[in-house]
Write a protein that holds these residues in place. Structure first.
Motif, PDB file in Angstrom:
ATOM      1  N   LEU A 124       0.851  -1.106   0.066  1.00 37.90           N
ATOM      2  CA  LEU A 124      -0.043  -0.112  -0.080  1.00 37.90           C
ATOM      3  C   LEU A 124       0.881   1.217   0.113  1.00 37.90           C
ATOM      4  N   PHE A 125       1.860   1.249   0.671  1.00 40.22           N
ATOM      5  CA  PHE A 125       2.560   2.562   1.118  1.00 40.22           C
ATOM      6  C   PHE A 125       3.983   2.468   0.532  1.00 40.22           C
ATOM      7  N   ARG A 126       4.351   1.495  -0.201  1.00 39.05           N
ATOM      8  CA  ARG A 126       5.740   1.132  -0.928  1.00 39.05           C
ATOM      9  C   ARG A 126       6.870   1.243   0.105  1.00 39.05           C
ATOM     10  N   ILE A 127       6.596   0.787   1.299  1.00 34.85           N
ATOM     11  CA  ILE A 127       7.877   0.558   2.048  1.00 34.85           C
ATOM     12  C   ILE A 127       8.646  -0.519   1.835  1.00 34.85           C
ATOM     13  N   PRO A 128       9.884  -0.438   1.929  1.00 33.52           N
ATOM     14  CA  PRO A 128      10.854  -1.457   1.580  1.00 33.52           C
ATOM     15  C   PRO A 128      10.606  -2.670   2.572  1.00 33.52           C
ATOM     16  N   HIS A 129      10.668  -3.842   1.930  1.00 32.01           N
ATOM     17  CA  HIS A 129       9.908  -5.150   2.932  1.00 32.01           C
ATOM     18  C   HIS A 129      10.874  -5.329   4.167  1.00 32.01           C
ATOM     19  N   GLY A 130      12.263  -5.181   4.180  1.00 27.66           N
ATOM     20  CA  GLY A 130      12.814  -5.513   5.401  1.00 27.66           C
ATOM     21  C   GLY A 130      12.870  -4.216   6.401  1.00 27.66           C
ATOM     22  N   LEU A 131      12.489  -3.018   5.878  1.00 27.66           N
ATOM     23  CA  LEU A 131      12.229  -1.931   6.948  1.00 27.66           C
ATOM     24  C   LEU A 131      10.809  -1.893   7.525  1.00 27.66           C
ATOM     25  N   ALA A 132       9.974  -2.408   6.829  1.00 34.27           N
ATOM     26  CA  ALA A 132       8.422  -2.962   7.369  1.00 34.27           C
ATOM     27  C   ALA A 132       8.556  -3.942   8.648  1.00 34.27           C
ATOM     28  N   ASN A 133       9.354  -5.109   8.266  1.00 35.62           N
ATOM     29  CA  ASN A 133       9.407  -6.112   9.240  1.00 35.62           C
ATOM     30  C   ASN A 133      10.226  -5.679  10.488  1.00 35.62           C
ATOM     31  N   ALA A 134      11.323  -4.661  10.344  1.00 33.47           N
ATOM     32  CA  ALA A 134      11.923  -4.218  11.248  1.00 33.47           C
ATOM     33  C   ALA A 134      11.127  -3.372  12.264  1.00 33.47           C
ATOM     34  N   ILE A 135      10.431  -2.655  11.767  1.00 33.34           N
ATOM     35  CA  ILE A 135       9.228  -1.775  12.659  1.00 33.34           C
ATOM     36  C   ILE A 135       8.383  -2.722  13.203  1.00 33.34           C
ATOM     37  N   PHE A 136       7.692  -3.591  12.496  1.00 30.17           N
ATOM     38  CA  PHE A 136       6.744  -4.338  13.056  1.00 30.17           C
ATOM     39  C   PHE A 136       6.903  -5.437  14.096  1.00 30.17           C
ATOM     40  N   LEU A 137       8.326  -5.851  13.767  1.00 28.57           N
ATOM     41  CA  LEU A 137       8.783  -7.101  14.719  1.00 28.57           C
ATOM     42  C   LEU A 137       8.696  -6.922  16.048  1.00 28.57           C
ATOM     43  N   PRO A 138       8.919  -6.002  16.952  1.00 29.28           N
ATOM     44  CA  PRO A 138       8.935  -5.830  18.363  1.00 29.28           C
ATOM     45  C   PRO A 138       7.468  -5.526  18.772  1.00 29.28           C
ATOM     46  N   VAL A 139       6.818  -4.762  17.754  1.00 34.60           N
ATOM     47  CA  VAL A 139       5.369  -4.328  18.055  1.00 34.60           C
ATOM     48  C   VAL A 139       4.533  -5.461  18.167  1.00 34.60           C
ATOM     49  N   VAL A 140       4.713  -6.570  17.088  1.00 34.75           N
ATOM     50  CA  VAL A 140       3.780  -7.643  16.948  1.00 34.75           C
ATOM     51  C   VAL A 140       4.068  -8.812  18.156  1.00 34.75           C
ATOM     52  N   MET A 141       5.432  -8.587  18.257  1.00 32.28           N
ATOM     53  CA  MET A 141       5.877  -9.706  19.501  1.00 32.28           C
ATOM     54  C   MET A 141       5.232  -9.350  20.797  1.00 32.28           C
ATOM     55  N   GLU A 142       5.088  -7.850  20.954  1.00 31.60           N
ATOM     56  CA  GLU A 142       4.492  -7.309  22.279  1.00 31.60           C
ATOM     57  C   GLU A 142       2.848  -7.739  22.316  1.00 31.60           C
ATOM     58  N   ALA A 168      11.888   3.592  14.829  1.00 33.44           N
ATOM     59  CA  ALA A 168      10.877   2.477  15.608  1.00 33.44           C
ATOM     60  C   ALA A 168       9.518   2.571  14.829  1.00 33.44           C
ATOM     61  N   ASP A 169       9.250   3.487  13.840  1.00 37.69           N
ATOM     62  CA  ASP A 169       8.043   3.982  13.503  1.00 37.69           C
ATOM     63  C   ASP A 169       7.787   4.171  11.832  1.00 37.69           C
ATOM     64  N   PHE A 170       6.726   4.652  11.295  1.00 40.96           N
ATOM     65  CA  PHE A 170       6.773   4.877  10.324  1.00 40.96           C
ATOM     66  C   PHE A 170       6.399   6.364   9.625  1.00 40.96           C
ATOM     67  N   LYS A 171       7.078   7.068  10.820  1.00 41.84           N
ATOM     68  CA  LYS A 171       6.477   8.674  10.512  1.00 41.84           C
ATOM     69  C   LYS A 171       6.959   9.267   9.331  1.00 41.84           C
ATOM     70  N   GLN A 172       8.362   8.917   8.774  1.00 37.96           N
ATOM     71  CA  GLN A 172       8.485   9.370   7.491  1.00 37.96           C
ATOM     72  C   GLN A 172       7.689   9.376   6.429  1.00 37.96           C
ATOM     73  N   TYR A 173       6.853   8.207   6.416  1.00 36.80           N
ATOM     74  CA  TYR A 173       5.760   7.797   5.326  1.00 36.80           C
ATOM     75  C   TYR A 173       4.475   8.720   5.437  1.00 36.80           C
ATOM     76  N   ASN A 174       4.294   9.343   6.430  1.00 36.62           N
ATOM     77  CA  ASN A 174       3.270  10.387   6.701  1.00 36.62           C
ATOM     78  C   ASN A 174       1.861   9.715   6.274  1.00 36.62           C
ATOM     79  N   ILE A 175       1.728   8.565   6.988  1.00 35.56           N
ATOM     80  CA  ILE A 175       0.455   7.742   6.697  1.00 35.56           C
ATOM     81  C   ILE A 175      -0.707   8.260   7.559  1.00 35.56           C
ATOM     82  N   SER A 176      -1.651   8.672   6.941  1.00 31.74           N
ATOM     83  CA  SER A 176      -2.806   9.429   7.546  1.00 31.74           C
ATOM     84  C   SER A 176      -3.833   8.330   8.360  1.00 31.74           C
ATOM     85  N   GLU A 177      -4.523   8.952   9.060  1.00 28.08           N
ATOM     86  CA  GLU A 177      -5.549   7.970   9.812  1.00 28.08           C
ATOM     87  C   GLU A 177      -6.408   7.149   8.841  1.00 28.08           C
ATOM     88  N   GLU A 178      -6.795   8.117   7.725  1.00 29.61           N
ATOM     89  CA  GLU A 178      -7.928   7.247   6.826  1.00 29.61           C
ATOM     90  C   GLU A 178      -6.787   6.098   6.061  1.00 29.61           C
TER      91      GLU A 178
END
Length: 403
Positions: free
Chosen positions: A288-306, A355-365
């Motif tokens: 959806l947001f064209r985030i590199p796969h490795g970066l997306a995994n890196a950010i999601f990993l600790p959050v999903v584990m929690e 630690a997050d996707f702030k740089q991608y400016n993903i809106s609430e919508e």
């Protein structure tokens, strides 16, 4: 009754070491190749990596051995299906009979798609995966007699040996999958010399991709002793070597260990394949947001584990040990998991990852559109997550109020 049936197939021959790329022409000769097509991307062409590999064919002369008859270098991020179709047309035009993949996960997956399309006589790879997932297993899946050598230039996806090709379907904005035990390369060349120029950030997030493969493999309900062995040692190698390779890209020992860890991580992941919520989130957000796969995994990993602790608690002691985390005898499994997540966040910070996707400016919508995307992604099949959980994970990684 729970089945004890499992499969484990490492079909690819693996050659590792500095300058091991020099073996490519003789390996192709052994596979019966005559006309080789090299596939890569423009970034690796500009970095001089393509020339380092292509020039080997000049050194071996122009006798009866395999010849490099063409190069296709227009591969884009996420193994786009249009790139695959374009490369298939070109391969047919030049009469290529063999494929040499040089690159990261997108290149390696693209070449698997090209190989599959050539084998099946397809003009459009999307025809093979109309529903998003094509799963073919042995013995219905047959050997593909197209000589295929893969040279990874990142230590992340391990795609050179995996039976999975992740292909981006632009029409439906979805990452689709072909799983077939014969689409992996016949030979993989792990040459650390070709990874030394990888920038620190890409080194970091591709390393986290490999770490995610290993951790999701270990946590899988269908893991076996074979997959655990590969997963645990991959985790040990990444914990030890990723900070070193990020700090000093020219450290060949660290680069070599990470290439082997990447290969082990995906092997464990591919054959323990079941619950993969981190990849599920990363695939959907990446598409959806064209985030590199490795970066997306890196950010999601600790959050999903929690947020999905029950998946990781059964093997948290082994995971902690592999990550070099001190767990006290009196610690509960939940306390041990908290320490493990802290260690992963520390590693994330140490190698310079956000630690997050702030740089991608993903809106609430846009966050709301991600919920159905996660639910319909092929990675959700074995471990579907409720919409509330997907939304909660999304809120954690996308600071609220971004417009």
């Amino acid at each position: 009754m729970k089945t004890t049936l499992s499969q484990f197939m490492l079909r690819t021959g693996i050659y590792s070491g500095s300058n091991s790329r020099a073996m490519v022409p003789s390996l192709f000769a052994g596979l019966g190749a005559k006309r080789v097509l090299l596939l890569s991307d423009r970034g690796l062409e500009q970095a001089g990596v393509v020339e380092k590999v292509a020039s080997i064919f000049d050194l071996t002369g122009h006798g009866s051995g395999p010849q490099l008859v063409g190069m296709y270098l227009d591969i884009k991020q996420d193994a786009e299906s249009r790139c695959i179709n374009d490369a298939v047309r070109y391969a047919r035009e030049i009469g290529a009979d063999s494929l040499l993949a040089v690159g990261g996960g997108s290149v390696l997956d693209t070449v698997k798609g090209v190989k599959y399309a050539l084998h099946k006589g397809l003009a459009d790879i999307k025809e093979a995966i109309p529903g998003g997932l094509l799963y073919e297993s042995f013995p219905k899946a047959n050997y593909i007699p197209i000589p295929h050598i893969a040279i990874p230039t990142t230590a992340g996806t391990g795609s050179e040996v995996s039976p999975i090709a992740v292909i981006f379907n632009e029409d439906i904005q979805m990452k689709t999958n072909i799983i077939n035990p014969f689409i992996s390369a016949d030979m993989a060349i792990l040459d650390p010399d070709l990874t030394v120029g990888l920038p620190p950030l890409i080194t970091a997030f591709t390393g986290f991709d490999a770490l995610t493969h290993a951790i999701e493999a270990l946590a899988s309900p269908t893991a076996t002793g074979l997959t655990d062995a590969y997963a645990l040692h991959a985790i040990r190698l990444i914990e030890k070597n990723l900070p070193v390779a990020v700090a000093d890209g020219w450290n060949l020992d660290a680069r070599m260990d990470l290439l082997q860890a990447s290969l082990m991580g995906i092997t464990a992941f591919s054959f323990a394949l079941n619950a993969i919520p981190v990849h599920n989130m990363a695939h959907a957000y990446g598409a959806l947001f064209r985030i590199p796969h490795g970066l997306a995994n890196a950010i999601f990993l600790p959050v999903v584990m929690e947020m999905v602790p029950d998946l990781y608690l059964p093997k948290v002691a082994e995971l902690a040990q592999a990550l070099n985390v001190d767990v006290e005898a009196e610690d509960t499994p939940q306390e041990a998991l908290t320490k493990v997540v802290e260690k992963i966040r520390l590693l994330q910070h140490k190698v310079g990852l956000p630690a997050d996707f702030k740089q991608y400016n993903i809106s609430e919508e846009a966050l709301q559109t991600a919920i159905p995307a996660v639910m319909k992604d092929p990675a959700a099949l074995s471990f579907p997550m409720p919409a509330e959980l997907i939304a909660a994970i999304g809120q954690k990684v996308c600071p609220v109020g971004v417009k």
